[in-house]
Design an enzyme around this catalytic site. Structure first.
Site, mmCIF file in Angstrom:
data_model
loop_
_atom_site.group_PDB
_atom_site.id
_atom_site.type_symbol
_atom_site.label_atom_id
_atom_site.label_comp_id
_atom_site.label_asym_id
_atom_site.label_seq_id
_atom_site.Cartn_x
_atom_site.Cartn_y
_atom_site.Cartn_z
ATOM 1 N N SER A 120 -58.144 74.967 43.489
ATOM 2 C CA SER A 120 -58.548 73.863 44.372
ATOM 3 C C SER A 120 -58.154 72.526 43.777
ATOM 4 C CB SER A 120 -60.051 73.923 44.625
ATOM 5 O OG SER A 120 -60.745 74.055 43.418
ATOM 6 N N HIS A 141 -53.512 77.160 48.913
ATOM 7 C CA HIS A 141 -54.934 76.803 48.890
ATOM 8 C C HIS A 141 -55.604 77.205 50.205
ATOM 9 C CE1 HIS A 141 -58.141 73.398 48.417
ATOM 10 N NE2 HIS A 141 -58.602 74.557 48.012
ATOM 11 N N GLU A 153 -53.162 75.219 52.657
ATOM 12 C CA GLU A 153 -52.489 74.034 52.130
ATOM 13 C C GLU A 153 -51.470 74.557 51.103
ATOM 14 O OE1 GLU A 153 -55.323 71.629 49.947
ATOM 15 O OE2 GLU A 153 -54.335 69.773 50.533
ATOM 16 N N ASN A 191 -58.924 68.175 49.316
ATOM 17 C CA ASN A 191 -60.012 67.850 48.390
ATOM 18 C C ASN A 191 -59.989 66.398 47.943
ATOM 19 O OD1 ASN A 191 -61.349 70.249 48.500
ATOM 20 N ND2 ASN A 191 -60.236 71.171 46.791
HETATM 21 N N1 3HC Z 1 -66.350 85.706 57.224
HETATM 22 C C1 3HC Z 1 -65.847 86.012 58.422
HETATM 23 N N2 3HC Z 1 -66.238 85.434 59.577
HETATM 24 C C2 3HC Z 1 -67.218 84.519 59.488
HETATM 25 C C3 3HC Z 1 -67.796 84.145 58.276
HETATM 26 C C4 3HC Z 1 -67.333 84.798 57.105
HETATM 27 N N3 3HC Z 1 -67.827 84.531 55.889
HETATM 28 N N4 3HC Z 1 -68.737 83.203 58.516
HETATM 29 C C5 3HC Z 1 -68.729 82.980 59.831
HETATM 30 N N5 3HC Z 1 -67.818 83.772 60.433
HETATM 31 C C6 3HC Z 1 -67.434 83.791 61.851
HETATM 32 C C7 3HC Z 1 -68.532 84.276 62.745
HETATM 33 O O1 3HC Z 1 -68.475 85.675 62.924
HETATM 34 C C8 3HC Z 1 -68.221 83.559 64.052
HETATM 35 O O2 3HC Z 1 -67.155 84.218 64.724
HETATM 36 P P1 3HC Z 1 -66.950 84.070 66.341
HETATM 37 O O3 3HC Z 1 -66.906 82.602 66.655
HETATM 38 O O4 3HC Z 1 -65.677 84.757 66.597
HETATM 39 O O5 3HC Z 1 -68.132 84.719 66.933
HETATM 40 C C9 3HC Z 1 -67.669 82.213 63.588
HETATM 41 O O6 3HC Z 1 -67.208 82.434 62.240
HETATM 42 C C10 3HC Z 1 -68.736 81.134 63.587
HETATM 43 O O7 3HC Z 1 -69.815 81.578 62.773
HETATM 44 P P2 3HC Z 1 -71.356 81.410 63.116
HETATM 45 O O8 3HC Z 1 -71.550 81.329 64.593
HETATM 46 O O9 3HC Z 1 -72.129 82.419 62.339
HETATM 47 O O10 3HC Z 1 -71.768 80.046 62.424
HETATM 48 P P3 3HC Z 1 -71.187 78.622 62.618
HETATM 49 O O11 3HC Z 1 -70.727 78.370 63.997
HETATM 50 O O12 3HC Z 1 -72.236 77.764 62.015
HETATM 51 O O13 3HC Z 1 -69.897 78.596 61.684
HETATM 52 C C11 3HC Z 1 -68.793 78.148 59.658
HETATM 53 C C12 3HC Z 1 -69.940 78.895 60.340
HETATM 54 C C13 3HC Z 1 -67.467 78.701 60.184
HETATM 55 C C14 3HC Z 1 -68.904 78.440 58.183
HETATM 56 C C15 3HC Z 1 -68.907 76.618 60.011
HETATM 57 O O14 3HC Z 1 -70.180 76.157 59.715
HETATM 58 C C16 3HC Z 1 -67.886 75.766 59.294
HETATM 59 O O15 3HC Z 1 -66.726 75.688 59.689
HETATM 60 N N6 3HC Z 1 -68.326 75.086 58.207
HETATM 61 C C17 3HC Z 1 -67.453 74.230 57.406
HETATM 62 C C18 3HC Z 1 -66.673 75.081 56.469
HETATM 63 C C19 3HC Z 1 -65.756 74.266 55.600
HETATM 64 O O16 3HC Z 1 -65.659 73.061 55.678
HETATM 65 N N7 3HC Z 1 -65.044 74.982 54.737
HETATM 66 C C20 3HC Z 1 -64.156 74.350 53.778
HETATM 67 C C21 3HC Z 1 -64.862 74.183 52.487
HETATM 68 S S1 3HC Z 1 -63.859 73.369 51.308
HETATM 69 C C22 3HC Z 1 -62.948 74.575 50.602
HETATM 70 O O17 3HC Z 1 -63.088 75.758 50.856
HETATM 71 C C23 3HC Z 1 -61.934 74.100 49.612
HETATM 72 C C24 3HC Z 1 -62.351 74.262 48.191
HETATM 73 O O18 3HC Z 1 -61.247 73.959 47.384
HETATM 74 C C25 3HC Z 1 -63.528 73.389 47.795
#
Ligand code: 3HC
Length: 293
Positions: A120, A141, A153, A191
């Protein structure tokens, strides 16, 4: 060059997600970790996440089983990479561990194999310099949760060739992902923006501008983020966030990247976010509740 076999190093949060999407796209995958219990946990998560799709009728149980069957769990590094066309590394963000691993992998993987790090923040050029094939070294990434997040990325190190970029773009598209190509710089593109933004939310909470809950509510509803910044901090892991903040600060030598003292204090207390059961929220009850500061 055609990629058929992918070795994923690390079965943790990112590694199992990467193995999952690679197998789902039809690649033959070897997922490697250093202990059987880490592999077991990785497989459990993959099965659980595939189960969501089965429950929603997007795939049959047989299809989900076939995806899992395309992933072989491996403990031995040589066995994991010896026939790989692409190695994707998702091991902990410890610089020396990554450098040592890449040196070893370079000696074990076939000459034609492309080497990609899911770091990251750590320098792609620095890792590439540990190998005899820096032109075949690249950053890939992914974002958490990997099966859901649309972006890969792609990071070009100083020596990454155009051909390597082309192959990795193609693989990412086969995984169903969109791509952006960025030149190496600390924090790459995402990031560089995300970490200072989350830190600013922590500063605001630390200065009693708003409560944890209200800060999250404000950004969620005011900016349409799917999660508020403090919920997202807990989701990413406060240790990871602090690590990236310190890295950005060290590299840029610019105080705008400094980490909030509250973040450092919480990491020292072991309140690392969702994975630890406690961060800006306490996850022990039915619903996450904000902690008292
Ligand atoms: N694995 C697979 N599928 C998943 C999952 C997982 N761990 N978590 C959620 N899902 C799926 C669900 O099944 C659902 O699918 P559907 O729409 O087809 O039915 C969909 O994702 C939405 O999930 P939920 O309805 O349970 O919950 P939310 O609508 O609250 O979504 C979330 C959950 C997708 C995690 C959403 O809250 C989100 O996008 N959050 C932000 C995530 C983010 O910003 N990530 C980046 C972090 S930074 C990073 O990773 C970089 C690093 O370098 C720091």
């Amino acid at each position: 060059m055609e990629i058929k076999r992918i070795a994923v190093l690390g079965a943790g949060q990112m590694g199992n997600g990467i193995a999952h999407v690679c197998a789902q796209a039809g690649f033959e995958v070897k997922m490697r970790d250093i202990e059987q219990r880490f592999l077991d946990r990785g497989f459990e998560t993959i099965k659980k996440n595939l189960g969501r799709g089965v429950k929603k009728g997007r795939m049959t149980q047989e299809e989900a089983d076939a995806i899992v069957a395309r992933i072989e769990g491996v403990l031995d590094l040589k066995r994991a990479v010896e026939d790989a066309d692409l190695v994707i590394e998702a091991i902990p963000e410890i610089v020396q561990l990554k450098l040592d691993t890449w040196k070893e992998v370079d000696g074990l993987a076939p000459e034609h194999a492309i080497l990609a790090s899911n770091t990251s923040s750590i320098s792609i050029t620095q890792m590439a310099a540990m190998t005899k094939r820096p032109e075949k070294f690249i950053g890939m990434h992914f974002f958490n949760p990997v099966p859901v997040m649309k972006l890969v990325e792609i990071i070009r190190g100083a020596a990454t060739s155009d051909e390597t970029v082309r192959v990795i773009e193609d693989v990412s598209h086969r995984l169903g992902k969109e791509t952006v190509i960025v030149n190496e710089a600390p924090g790459f593109a995402v990031n560089r923006l995300l970490v200072p933004a989350i830190n600013e939310a922590i500063f605001a909470v630390q200065e009693h501008v708003a409560t944890i809950e209200d800060m999250d509510k404000a950004i969620k509803l005011g900016l349409n983020w799917p999660m508020g910044p403090l919920t997202l901090a807990d989701f990413v892991g406060l240790d990871t966030l602090l690590y990236i903040s310190d890295y950005l600060f060290d590299e840029f030598k610019d105080p705008k990247y400094r980490a909030p003292s509250l973040l450092r204090k919480m990491v020292r207390a072991g309140w690392l976010g969702r994975k630890a059961g406690r961060g800006f929220y306490d996850y022990s009850g039915e619903q996450p509740t904000p902690i008292k500061l």
